[in-house]
Design a protein around this motif. Structure first.
Motif, PDB file in Angstrom:
ATOM      1  N   SER A 219       0.845  -1.202   0.000  1.00  0.00           N
ATOM      2  CA  SER A 219       0.000   0.000   0.000  1.00  0.00           C
ATOM      3  C   SER A 219       0.878   1.249   0.000  1.00  0.00           C
ATOM      4  O   SER A 219       1.931   1.292   0.618  1.00  0.00           O
ATOM      5  CB  SER A 219      -0.935   0.008   1.216  1.00  0.00           C
ATOM      6  OG  SER A 219      -0.191   0.005   2.402  1.00  0.00           O
ATOM      7  N   GLY A 220       0.443   2.247  -0.740  1.00  0.00           N
ATOM      8  CA  GLY A 220       1.186   3.502  -0.830  1.00  0.00           C
ATOM      9  C   GLY A 220       2.247   3.504  -1.915  1.00  0.00           C
ATOM     10  O   GLY A 220       2.941   4.501  -2.092  1.00  0.00           O
ATOM     11  N   ILE A 221       2.405   2.400  -2.633  1.00  0.00           N
ATOM     12  CA  ILE A 221       3.375   2.352  -3.733  1.00  0.00           C
ATOM     13  C   ILE A 221       2.598   2.559  -5.031  1.00  0.00           C
ATOM     14  O   ILE A 221       1.585   1.902  -5.261  1.00  0.00           O
ATOM     15  CB  ILE A 221       4.123   1.002  -3.766  1.00  0.00           C
ATOM     16  CG1 ILE A 221       4.857   0.754  -2.453  1.00  0.00           C
ATOM     17  CG2 ILE A 221       5.107   0.965  -4.929  1.00  0.00           C
ATOM     18  CD1 ILE A 221       5.535  -0.599  -2.368  1.00  0.00           C
ATOM     19  N   ASN A 222       3.081   3.454  -5.874  1.00  0.00           N
ATOM     20  CA  ASN A 222       2.349   3.737  -7.118  1.00  0.00           C
ATOM     21  C   ASN A 222       2.491   2.573  -8.118  1.00  0.00           C
ATOM     22  O   ASN A 222       3.339   1.698  -7.969  1.00  0.00           O
ATOM     23  CB  ASN A 222       2.778   5.075  -7.729  1.00  0.00           C
ATOM     24  CG  ASN A 222       4.187   5.075  -8.248  1.00  0.00           C
ATOM     25  OD1 ASN A 222       4.675   4.099  -8.800  1.00  0.00           O
ATOM     26  ND2 ASN A 222       4.870   6.210  -8.073  1.00  0.00           N
ATOM     27  N   ALA A 223       1.658   2.600  -9.122  1.00  0.00           N
ATOM     28  CA  ALA A 223       1.576   1.506 -10.100  1.00  0.00           C
ATOM     29  C   ALA A 223       2.897   1.283 -10.835  1.00  0.00           C
ATOM     30  O   ALA A 223       3.273   0.130 -11.100  1.00  0.00           O
ATOM     31  CB  ALA A 223       0.462   1.781 -11.099  1.00  0.00           C
ATOM     32  N   ASN A 224       3.611   2.352 -11.161  1.00  0.00           N
ATOM     33  CA  ASN A 224       4.900   2.202 -11.853  1.00  0.00           C
ATOM     34  C   ASN A 224       5.911   1.458 -10.994  1.00  0.00           C
ATOM     35  O   ASN A 224       6.659   0.601 -11.484  1.00  0.00           O
ATOM     36  CB  ASN A 224       5.467   3.564 -12.256  1.00  0.00           C
ATOM     37  CG  ASN A 224       4.675   4.215 -13.366  1.00  0.00           C
ATOM     38  OD1 ASN A 224       4.010   3.533 -14.147  1.00  0.00           O
ATOM     39  ND2 ASN A 224       4.734   5.537 -13.426  1.00  0.00           N
ATOM     40  N   LYS A 225       5.943   1.780  -9.720  1.00  0.00           N
ATOM     41  CA  LYS A 225       6.878   1.126  -8.802  1.00  0.00           C
ATOM     42  C   LYS A 225       6.483  -0.340  -8.579  1.00  0.00           C
ATOM     43  O   LYS A 225       7.341  -1.209  -8.463  1.00  0.00           O
ATOM     44  CB  LYS A 225       6.952   1.871  -7.458  1.00  0.00           C
ATOM     45  CG  LYS A 225       7.567   3.243  -7.568  1.00  0.00           C
ATOM     46  CD  LYS A 225       9.008   3.151  -8.014  1.00  0.00           C
ATOM     47  CE  LYS A 225       9.621   4.524  -8.122  1.00  0.00           C
ATOM     48  NZ  LYS A 225      10.972   4.494  -8.663  1.00  0.00           N
ATOM     49  N   ILE A 226       5.191  -0.607  -8.533  1.00  0.00           N
ATOM     50  CA  ILE A 226       4.734  -1.993  -8.386  1.00  0.00           C
ATOM     51  C   ILE A 226       5.129  -2.799  -9.619  1.00  0.00           C
ATOM     52  O   ILE A 226       5.582  -3.949  -9.510  1.00  0.00           O
ATOM     53  CB  ILE A 226       3.215  -2.060  -8.123  1.00  0.00           C
ATOM     54  CG1 ILE A 226       2.921  -1.493  -6.734  1.00  0.00           C
ATOM     55  CG2 ILE A 226       2.699  -3.493  -8.233  1.00  0.00           C
ATOM     56  CD1 ILE A 226       1.449  -1.336  -6.422  1.00  0.00           C
ATOM     57  N   SER A 227       5.015  -2.190 -10.789  1.00  0.00           N
ATOM     58  CA  SER A 227       5.452  -2.860 -12.022  1.00  0.00           C
ATOM     59  C   SER A 227       6.947  -3.139 -11.990  1.00  0.00           C
ATOM     60  O   SER A 227       7.408  -4.209 -12.401  1.00  0.00           O
ATOM     61  CB  SER A 227       5.122  -2.006 -13.243  1.00  0.00           C
ATOM     62  OG  SER A 227       3.739  -1.916 -13.417  1.00  0.00           O
ATOM     63  N   GLU A 228       7.702  -2.187 -11.484  1.00  0.00           N
ATOM     64  CA  GLU A 228       9.151  -2.372 -11.350  1.00  0.00           C
ATOM     65  C   GLU A 228       9.452  -3.533 -10.396  1.00  0.00           C
ATOM     66  O   GLU A 228      10.313  -4.378 -10.682  1.00  0.00           O
ATOM     67  CB  GLU A 228       9.785  -1.079 -10.819  1.00  0.00           C
ATOM     68  CG  GLU A 228      11.277  -1.161 -10.589  1.00  0.00           C
ATOM     69  CD  GLU A 228      11.824   0.098  -9.935  1.00  0.00           C
ATOM     70  OE1 GLU A 228      12.820  -0.025  -9.205  1.00  0.00           O
ATOM     71  OE2 GLU A 228      11.255   1.200 -10.138  1.00  0.00           O
TER      72      GLU A 228
END
Length: 180
Positions: free
Chosen positions: A28-37
């Motif tokens: 939670s709190g991590i944006n979609a780009n970072k989750i993709s990374e």
């Protein structure tokens, strides 16, 4: 989500829970780009990932309630499940991701690694430092390498001394005729 889809998800999660090394983290709190990374990093190291609904995860865990009951208190919020054949790879991926992004996220919730539970963020460093089977084998080989090298060197030098003595004896050296 239909009841049939939920049952299929529970069945899938039950098979995920049969893995030897499972990490549960909060993204939670991590944006979609970072989750993709993070997903790409996991993919690079053959770590399987999935975002799960806690209610479905709990239902899957309830099929083996005695085994998974220690984790029930921690499975809250967004849960990202990571499974791997190598026990410390997910922990290293999480640590490297946090370092690279200068963040305290993702948050480590708990893990089931090599038939042991690790609950809470204070256990995270233990998991990062735990050695994989490959690392342990490498350490054993390294520990054995030096003594074996010394032993082989000693045997070779003894071999040369024995061969030298035999050569001298075969020539009928006067030095050895005095001994006999």
């Amino acid at each position: 989500m239909t009841k049939e889809q939920k049952l299929q998800s529970i069945k899938t999660l039950t098979s995920v829970l049969s893995s030897k090394n499972i990490y549960f983290i909060d993204i939670s709190g991590i944006n979609a780009n970072k989750i993709s990374e993070l997903r790409r990093n996991c993919s690079d190291y053959q770590v399987k990932v999935r975002l799960v609904k806690n209610t479905l995860l709990r239902k899957a865990m309830e099929s083996h309630i005695t085994k998974w009951s220690p984790l029930f208190c921690v499975i809250q919020g967004n849960t990202f499940v990571m499974t791997s054949e190598v026990n410390n790879v997910p922990a290293k991926i999480i640590r490297d991701f946090k370092t690279k992004n200068n963040s305290d996220k993702p948050l480590f919730k708990c893990a089931y690694v090599e038939e042991s539970f690790y609950i809470g963020s204070e256990q995270f460093e233990t998991l990062v430092n735990i050695k994989s089977k490959t690392e342990l084998i490498s350490d054993v080989i390294s520990l054995l390498h030096f003594p074996l090298t010394n032993m082989i060197s000693t045997l070779k030098s003894v071999d040369h001394k024995i061969l030298g003595c035999l050569e001298i004896l075969s020539k009928g050296s006067p030095q050895f005729s005095q001994i006999t």
